[in-house]
Every structure is written in structure tokens, then in C-alpha cells.
Motif scaffolding. Sequence first.
Motif, short mmCIF file in Angstrom:
data_model
loop_
_atom_site.label_atom_id
_atom_site.label_comp_id
_atom_site.label_asym_id
_atom_site.label_seq_id
_atom_site.Cartn_x
_atom_site.Cartn_y
_atom_site.Cartn_z
N GLN A 14 -3.38 1.57 3.78
CA GLN A 14 -3.98 0.34 4.32
C GLN A 14 -5.24 0.65 5.12
N THR A 47 0.84 -1.20 0.00
CA THR A 47 0.00 0.00 0.00
C THR A 47 0.87 1.25 0.00
N MET A 88 -3.29 -0.47 -5.74
CA MET A 88 -3.20 -0.55 -4.28
C MET A 88 -2.08 0.33 -3.74
#
Length: 291
Positions: free
Chosen positions: A130, A77, A125
Amino acid sequence: MTKKTIAIIVVLVALFVGFNSMFTVRENEYATTVRFSKIISTTSNAGLHFKVPFLDSVKYFPKATQFYDIPPSEVLTSDKQNMTVDCYILWSISDPKLFYQTLGSKSVAEQRLNALTYNELKTVMGTLAQSDIINMEDGSKRNDIYGNIASDVDALAKAYGIHVEDVKIKQFDLPESNLNAVHNRMISERNQMAEKYTADGNYEASIIRNNVDKQVNIMVSNAEAEAAKLVAEGEAEYMRLLAEAYNSPDKKDFYEFTMALDALKASLNGDEKTVILDGNSKLAQILTGVK
């Protein structure tokens, strides 16, 4: 060798050559005719087709939508945290000729789709923290992410004659090493939220209690004041009625006599029945008959 035998052999050879010059295409597949590794023709029309026997071979590819469950993989992330992504892809062959030239088989195509999808997932991502992924509660945001990933993978897969219909993420998960830490952090955040809600509730409850106590004190004070006023008015009315009832000497004497009798009655409530009265007392004069 007899003519009959030769005829039978000729017929058998003809049948063998005839069978090898024909092939069938089903409704749910493409057929590509290949001669010496060179594509001669490609068709999606169902039915019977012909080819050059012994020289041409036919490769079949599925026309229907294919499901490929991509093995879970780890991505990083934007805040440098590892996450495991489990997803699947729906794809189909849009150009069988290009598909055969670039990939050649379904298994090779799935390997290429795996790489393309993983790279796209890693890129997307990498733009999200996160905490944003874990706390993402709005389904429309997830659908936007899926749609962007699917469109990007589809654009890359066109070079292989593949159309990517959809990419769906089944699960975002945490590596085992991070799982406990994130769970503890989530528990701590929820405890902090619970403490805040409790403190806010206690504060609101104290305000409500103070307001209620204030209203009760006001109501009690008003009731006590009203009661005192009524008592005072009652006593004043009582005194007025007494004044009206005994406004003449005879009435006054009678009132004093009844009061004396009440006092005498009150004094005779024990075992001692002896009463000492002053000789000048009107009650003593009435009881003794002496004036």
C-alpha cells in the motif's frame, strides 16, 4: 375479388418481402445474419445487403471504440491492506462472429470485462504494498502497471472476440475505515521529515555561525595587534621628534618653560586665582622678575 385488387395485394406482398430481404450496414458497425440461432454471415462493409426474408435476422454490433467506466471495487495489497480502485476500459469488437457466439450483447460484454479487469487488478495490486502505491510519484511506473493490466485483460478478452485497447486507473483510494489511519501516518512521516530537515538546518547554521565567529575573532585580533603596533610606532616617532626638537640646553629650557605655563594654565580653571610657587622655580623667577 377483382384482378386489380389481387394485383395490388401481390405488389404489396412483393414490396413487404423485398423490404424484409434487405438490410443496411453503417460505416461504424458490424452486421451478423442469424438463421435459427445459427450465424450465416458477418460483414463490416457499409451499404445495402440481402438476407432470406422471415428466416434471417440481423444483429448489429458497434465497430467504434467503446468506453466502459468500471464501478469502483476493493483490492487487497501485498501487505494485506484494502484499497479502492476506480478505473475505466477502452475496448472494441475485433471478431463480431465470436463476440455474438460467446456474449451476444454489449451489456453482457461489459459484465465480462468488469470481471476480467477486476481479477487482473486484484492480481497486480496483490504484488504491491500500500505504501508503494500511495507514494508512487514516477509516472512511468504507473504507465507500466496500466500497460501490463491492459495487455493481460486483452489476452483474456480475445476468447470473446474483444480487443482491449487500454485500461486506465482514475484513482487509488482508501476505504473509509483506513483513511484516517493512513492520513495520520502520512502526517507523522511528514512531521518527522520536517524535524529532520530542521535539525540538519540548525546543525549547518551552527557550523556557519562558528566559522563566522572564528573569522571575526581572527580579524579583530589582527586589527588590535595592528593598532597596537601603529600606536607604538607613533609614540616612538613622537619621542624621536621631541628628542630632535629639544636636543640643546636652550631648547630644553624652552620646553620646560612651556610645560610649566601649561601646568599653570590648567591650575587656573576654577574660581581660585591664587598660585603658590617655589622661590627656586624658574617660572616664579620669570613672573616676579627675581633671579
